[in-house]
Design a protein around this motif. Structure first.
Motif, PDB file in Angstrom:
ATOM      1  N   PRO A 406       0.816  -1.217   0.000  1.00 28.52           N
ATOM      2  CA  PRO A 406       0.000   0.000   0.000  1.00 28.52           C
ATOM      3  C   PRO A 406       0.847   1.262   0.000  1.00 28.52           C
ATOM      4  O   PRO A 406       2.030   1.238   0.368  1.00 28.52           O
ATOM      5  CB  PRO A 406      -0.796  -0.120   1.303  1.00 28.52           C
ATOM      6  N   CYS A 407       0.234   2.352  -0.420  1.00 26.21           N
ATOM      7  CA  CYS A 407       0.856   3.663  -0.285  1.00 26.21           C
ATOM      8  C   CYS A 407       0.289   4.331   0.967  1.00 26.21           C
ATOM      9  O   CYS A 407      -0.520   3.731   1.684  1.00 26.21           O
ATOM     10  CB  CYS A 407       0.588   4.519  -1.527  1.00 26.21           C
ATOM     11  N   MET A 408       0.701   5.547   1.230  1.00 20.92           N
ATOM     12  CA  MET A 408       0.141   6.253   2.383  1.00 20.92           C
ATOM     13  C   MET A 408      -0.917   7.238   1.884  1.00 20.92           C
ATOM     14  O   MET A 408      -1.926   6.825   1.350  1.00 20.92           O
ATOM     15  CB  MET A 408       1.262   6.942   3.163  1.00 20.92           C
ATOM     16  N   HIS A 409      -0.676   8.530   1.995  1.00 22.39           N
ATOM     17  CA  HIS A 409      -1.692   9.543   1.700  1.00 22.39           C
ATOM     18  C   HIS A 409      -1.737   9.956   0.239  1.00 22.39           C
ATOM     19  O   HIS A 409      -2.623  10.711  -0.160  1.00 22.39           O
ATOM     20  CB  HIS A 409      -1.431  10.774   2.550  1.00 22.39           C
ATOM     21  N   GLU A 410      -0.775   9.502  -0.564  1.00 22.60           N
ATOM     22  CA  GLU A 410      -0.740   9.894  -1.967  1.00 22.60           C
ATOM     23  C   GLU A 410      -0.291   8.715  -2.816  1.00 22.60           C
ATOM     24  O   GLU A 410       0.506   7.886  -2.387  1.00 22.60           O
ATOM     25  CB  GLU A 410       0.174  11.110  -2.192  1.00 22.60           C
ATOM     26  N   ALA A 411      -0.850   8.661  -4.028  1.00 27.42           N
ATOM     27  CA  ALA A 411      -0.539   7.585  -4.972  1.00 27.42           C
ATOM     28  C   ALA A 411       0.363   8.126  -6.065  1.00 27.42           C
ATOM     29  O   ALA A 411       0.082   9.183  -6.650  1.00 27.42           O
ATOM     30  CB  ALA A 411      -1.828   7.034  -5.576  1.00 27.42           C
TER      31      ALA A 411
END
Length: 523
Positions: A406-411
């Motif tokens: 997964p990524c965090m707050h931005e892709a």
């Protein structure tokens, strides 16, 4: 912003044809064509009545104006319409999702604005007696308490005005701590390739030499390279976490251990704190200093249309060196220690004339109180959920830069999926404007080729995320189908067509000149 004439709309009566349709007035649909104030004319008209001046201008000598200044005289309706028409030419968070990565643009609750406009806060003057500011000091104290609680840090400096100013504050604390310990020889700062660009710039501004830390294939700090470059002359490392690739540094505790073992301090760029607020306390990770962009984590408008706020939380080792003024609990209540003496004797000095930006403090505190501890935790969870939803949906047509996990707050996406299409990242971003969306961040971070960085924030609903993704997926399919013209000339439907950005950079027009007035144009 400097711009050239290239890309300006055509004059009324000769609007450019878009798919065979042209207006006769320069307007587009219900959007009015609006010239600059200087182009409106009407200097002989005014919307207000002014009493005749009591004095002439004879004492101004050759400074007296010899011809009209050239500003339009507008009535109240004309003034309102002028600025409303201009506002319709800009994208805004109140219109649609604002996907800029690493520049959180999320909804600002109107409650925050109402609180910031309360008379006791909105009309404060920095030079009024401290005895008249008890309410403001109490709010600042409560804000400081929340910031320390959320980060697990014992001290906070509220003075810094924004992120880079906070970085400067943190590094000046670090420099003061080293000098106090007799370690002034530590003049090197390590910065990962995935850090925000202001990090190395700030370190250089303070007088440090900057050395880059390599990045691993999965977009994180290369521990082996960090260990090899740590030494007795290193003052600090500056790590953005989550980093600019939208990834959490899994080895952050080991990064802190290696750094402290080498006698250096760990500065964390907290610009992306909205991805972990309420879930992770940076102090527990070994961070010594971290700035918090109130305008990114706690919803105040990005930059606030003026002064920002970038408080810096500090570890026990750095707290004595925080800049004045200090907010302290005294015998008679809250007070400000204005000078570096007494309990603030080791403060490195002042960051600015006064304590900070009150409007930003009020907005951030209102956001914290309205959400509560559980709500702030949900902020991080929803921000991460939304970004991963976008990453998953868009991966059907676009290539994520770091597909595993997964990524965090931005892709983050690269441009591999555009190969052989004849369409570039810039072309794709310009075509997004025609679909009603502001482009994502392009070509940043530099470690990813043709980067497209998307930050949806936690305030977007699934419906809006789907609307955004549907538009990008449709554009991606059009690019792969060979519809190059759709992209090469985009935007077609915006108030301004695509600028010649090279010409705009090399021959900027920094001032408006009336082409019809040869006298003024020559000056």
């Amino acid at each position: 912003m400097a711009m050239s004439n290239v890309g300006r709309p055509t004059a009324p009566g000769s609007a450019e044809t878009v798919e065979g349709h042209a207006s006769l007035t320069g307007g587009r649909g219900l959007l009015q064509d609006e010239p600059l104030l200087f182009e409106l004319g009407g200097w002989d008209k005014t919307g207000v009545d002014l009493d005749p001046a009591e004095h002439d201008a004879s004492d101004l000598g050759d400074l007296v104006r010899t011809r009209p200044i050239g500003l339009a005289g507008l009535s109240e309706p004309e003034t309102l319409r002028h600025y409303v028409r201009l506002s319709q030419k800009n994208h805004a968070i109140d219109l649609a999702l604002y996907p800029l990565g690493s520049c959180t643009m999320k909804h600002n609750p109107r409650l925050n604005e109402k609180m910031a406009r309360l008379p006791g806060f909105a009309d404060l003057h920095p030079l009024q007696p401290v005895s008249t500011t008890a309410g403001a000091l109490e709010l600042m104290d409560r804000l400081a308490h929340w910031l320390k609680t959320l980060t697990g840090m014992p001290a906070v400096a509220l003075t810094p005005k924004a992120g880079a100013h906070g970085e400067l504050c943190g590094l000046l604390c670090i420099r003061a701590a080293h000098e106090a310990a007799g370690h002034g020889h530590r003049r090197r700062v390590l910065v990962p390739t995935s850090a925000h660009g202001t990090n190395p710039a700030t370190a250089a501004f303070v007088g440090y030499s900057v050395q880059e830390i390599a990045q691993t294939a999965d977009g994180r700090v290369d521990l082996a390279d960090l260990a090899a470059k740590l030494g007795p002359d290193v003052a600090a490392i500056m790590v953005t976490n989550p980093n600019t690739c939208g990834l959490f540094e899994r080895e952050v505790i080991e990064i802190a251990r290696l750094t402290h073992e080498a006698g250096a301090y760990f500065y964390c760029d907290g610009a992306n704190f909205n991805a972990i607020v309420g879930r992770v306390r940076p102090g527990d990770l070994g961070v010594d200093a971290m700035h918090i962009n109130l305008h990114k984590t706690f919803s105040t408008p990005h930059g606030g249309g003026g002064p920002g706020a970038g408080p810096v939380v500090l570890s026990k080792a750095l707290a004595p060196f925080a800049p004045a003024p200090w907010l302290v609990h005294g015998a008679d209540g809250l007070a400000l220690v204005e000078e570096a003496k007494g309990e603030a004797a080791q403060a490195f000095g002042r960051m600015s004339a006064f304590q900070g930006q009150m409007g930003m403090f009020v907005r951030a505190y209102a956001y914290m109180r309205s959400h509560g501890a559980d709500g702030l935790r949900q902020v991080a969870e929803d921000a991460v959920l939304n970004a991963n939803y976008i990453k998953t949906v868009l991966s059907a047509e676009m290539t994520p830069a770091f597909p595993d996990g997964p990524c965090m707050h931005e892709a983050l996406f690269d441009d591999a999926w555009l190969e052989d299409t004849g369409v570039t990242t810039l072309d794709f971003a310009k075509a997004m404007i025609d679909e009603g969306f502001h482009p994502m961040t392009m070509y940043f971070p530099l470690v990813v080729h043709g980067a497209m960085l998307i930050e949806p924030t936690e305030t977007e609903s699934k419906r809006e995320l789907d609307r955004f993704c549907d538009a990008l997926l449709a554009l991606a399919r059009a690019a792969k189908a060979g519809d190059v013209e759709r992209f090469a000339g985009a935007p077609y439907l915006a108030p301004l067509r695509r600028l010649d950005e090279t010409l705009a950079a090399r021959k900027p027009k920094l001032a408006w000149r009336p082409e019809h007035d040869a006298t003024l144009a020559a000056e």
